[in-house]
Design an enzyme around this catalytic site. Structure first.
Site, PDB file in Angstrom:
ATOM      1  N   HIS A  43      39.162  36.456  41.300  1.00 41.59           N
ATOM      2  CA  HIS A  43      38.027  37.370  41.489  1.00 41.59           C
ATOM      3  C   HIS A  43      37.438  37.331  42.902  1.00 41.59           C
ATOM      4  O   HIS A  43      36.225  37.385  43.094  1.00 41.59           O
ATOM      5  CB  HIS A  43      36.930  37.085  40.468  1.00 41.59           C
ATOM      6  CG  HIS A  43      37.322  37.358  39.053  1.00 41.59           C
ATOM      7  ND1 HIS A  43      38.212  38.359  38.702  1.00 41.59           N
ATOM      8  CD2 HIS A  43      36.943  36.761  37.884  1.00 41.59           C
ATOM      9  CE1 HIS A  43      38.358  38.365  37.375  1.00 41.59           C
ATOM     10  NE2 HIS A  43      37.612  37.412  36.863  1.00 41.59           N
ATOM     11  N   GLU A  67      38.170  44.493  31.141  1.00 39.71           N
ATOM     12  CA  GLU A  67      38.060  44.744  32.576  1.00 39.71           C
ATOM     13  C   GLU A  67      39.111  45.762  33.008  1.00 39.71           C
ATOM     14  O   GLU A  67      40.307  45.479  32.975  1.00 39.71           O
ATOM     15  CB  GLU A  67      38.254  43.440  33.343  1.00 39.71           C
ATOM     16  CG  GLU A  67      37.355  42.312  32.898  1.00 39.71           C
ATOM     17  CD  GLU A  67      37.890  40.958  33.289  1.00 39.71           C
ATOM     18  OE1 GLU A  67      38.142  40.736  34.496  1.00 39.71           O
ATOM     19  OE2 GLU A  67      38.096  40.113  32.385  1.00 39.71           O
ATOM     20  N   HIS A 105      32.833  42.842  35.335  1.00 43.68           N
ATOM     21  CA  HIS A 105      33.100  41.659  34.512  1.00 43.68           C
ATOM     22  C   HIS A 105      31.956  41.421  33.528  1.00 43.68           C
ATOM     23  O   HIS A 105      31.397  40.328  33.445  1.00 43.68           O
ATOM     24  CB  HIS A 105      33.319  40.426  35.400  1.00 43.68           C
ATOM     25  CG  HIS A 105      34.126  39.347  34.748  1.00 43.68           C
ATOM     26  ND1 HIS A 105      33.579  38.461  33.841  1.00 43.68           N
ATOM     27  CD2 HIS A 105      35.428  39.012  34.852  1.00 43.68           C
ATOM     28  CE1 HIS A 105      34.508  37.616  33.438  1.00 43.68           C
ATOM     29  NE2 HIS A 105      35.648  37.931  34.033  1.00 43.68           N
TER      30      HIS A 105
END
Length: 378
Positions: A133, A342, A204
């Site tokens: 991420h 996601e 997220h």
């Protein structure tokens, strides 16, 4: 979005009691608990309403910190996991990625390395020897500029400098959150760069349609419009294979409880400690926003549909929560009591030529749209 996308195979009804109308009983988060300066920029909290839903957002990482949605009886619950004040987001305890935008590259990059135009780039390592991420200080850990706020919309922007977390190019980012009268939470991303780079953004949010801290998500009924996944190794890096879901626990083409096959003796499930995998969406086009997933909670009747223009969907079943941290409700954030859906490109795409490209060149505009649509099932 095409009209046909709203034709459902199950009967649903619009929510009828607005969470805005129940504002006094919602227990909305205190704006003062989110007012703070961080790295020279002001953090605050913003409350949006539209249709029957109410959402609170902070410009620290573009986090959705509460999302109130009625059930079939009109009772509103906050269905996203989060913390009661900004300090708990800044000094992270437990799960770092509660409700933010993630990037510059959502999901994982193997060993934090990729090659672009014969140059090898090294990113920070922050997850089992991989980059997850965006690295140690990704887009979730910065204060975004608030460009405009209305009753139902907030526009955010941020400039990520060349070399930020090891990524090449100055990236100019714009992100809009909109609540619609159709009970949609719509996310629109736009970005451009001054050097060739890679980009993969995603939201997220960690959801529980029963409400934060109100029990397992294994009884939620999930549908994913995907015939394939991208299998992963023990550190959740794709092999490069595109594998059929036929006769596997990953087949959600028809509605199925999340927990129905999650504990089977399956190596992929073991690698993810449950579901933490990318599904390859059965898309009808390359660019249109299309239906990709639906999840339903039988007791409350709450249902969330996901629409996207992205090729992949990461479904995560909350396998790494351990109950040691409480959420904003004061209840423990327990094992498999949250899920994420996601919308994004595939994990580690820069290292797999057969995956859809995540390259962005100067003069090009990156765009993405994700919609979470809420209703209740009759």
């Amino acid at each position: 979005m095409k009209k046909g996308l709203f034709v459902l195979s199950i009967v649903t009804m619009m929510l009828t009691i607005s969470c805005k109308e129940q504002k006094e009983s919602l227990g909305l988060l205190d704006k003062a608990a989110f007012e703070q300066e961080y790295n020279g920029k002001q953090i605050s909290l913003y409350t949006l309403h539209a249709g029957d839903i109410t959402m609170q957002v902070t410009n620290f990482g573009g986090r959705v910190v509460s999302l109130w949605v009625p059930d079939k009886d009109g009772k509103c619950e906050d269905i996203v996991l989060g913390h009661p004040d900004i300090n708990k987001y800044i000094a992270t305890e437990g799960e770092r990625f509660l409700g933010p935008v993630v990037g510059r590259y959502a999901n994982r990059i193997a060993k934090g390395q990729f090659v672009l135009d014969d140059i090898t780039y090294q990113l920070p390592i922050n997850n089992n020897g991989q980059t997850l991420h965006g690295g140690l200080h990704g887009l979730d850990m910065v204060v975004w500029n608030v460009d405009k706020v209305t009753d139902n919309q907030i526009e955010l922007s941020y400039i990520s400098p060349d070399g930020d977390e090891g990524f090449p190019g100055q990236l100019s980012l714009h992100m809009t959150y909109t609540l619609t009268s159709d009970n949609e939470f719509k996310i629109e991303y736009k970005a451009d760069t001054d050097k060739p780079t890679i980009i993969n953004l995603s939201h997220h949010g960690l959801f529980n349609l029963k409400g934060e801290g109100n029990g397992t998500i294994l009884d939620h009924v999930l549908t994913i419009n995907a015939s394939n996944t991208t299998p992963v190794d023990s550190v959740l890096i794709p092999s490069g294979e595109i594998a059929s879901v036929e006769n596997t626990p990953f087949d959600f083409r028809q509605p199925k409880a999340v927990g129905e096959r999650i504990n089977e003796d399956n190596q992929q499930l073991k690698n993810g400690s449950g579901y933490d995998h990318n599904w390859v969406i059965d898309r009808k086009s390359d660019k249109d926003v299309e239906f990709i997933a639906r999840i339903y909670e039988p007791v409350s009747g709450r249902q969330m549909e996901v629409y996207s223009d992205q090729p992949g969907l990461q479904f995560y079943s909350g396998n790494f929560f351990n109950g040691k941290v409480n959420g904003k409700s004061g209840k423990a954030l327990n094992y498999r009591e949250a899920f994420a859906l996601e919308t994004q490109h595939f994990p580690d795409s820069p290292n797999h030529a057969n995956f859809p490209s995540t390259r962005l060149n100067p003069g090009e505009i990156y765009t993405q749209t994700c919609i979470y649509k809420f209703s209740v099932k009759k």
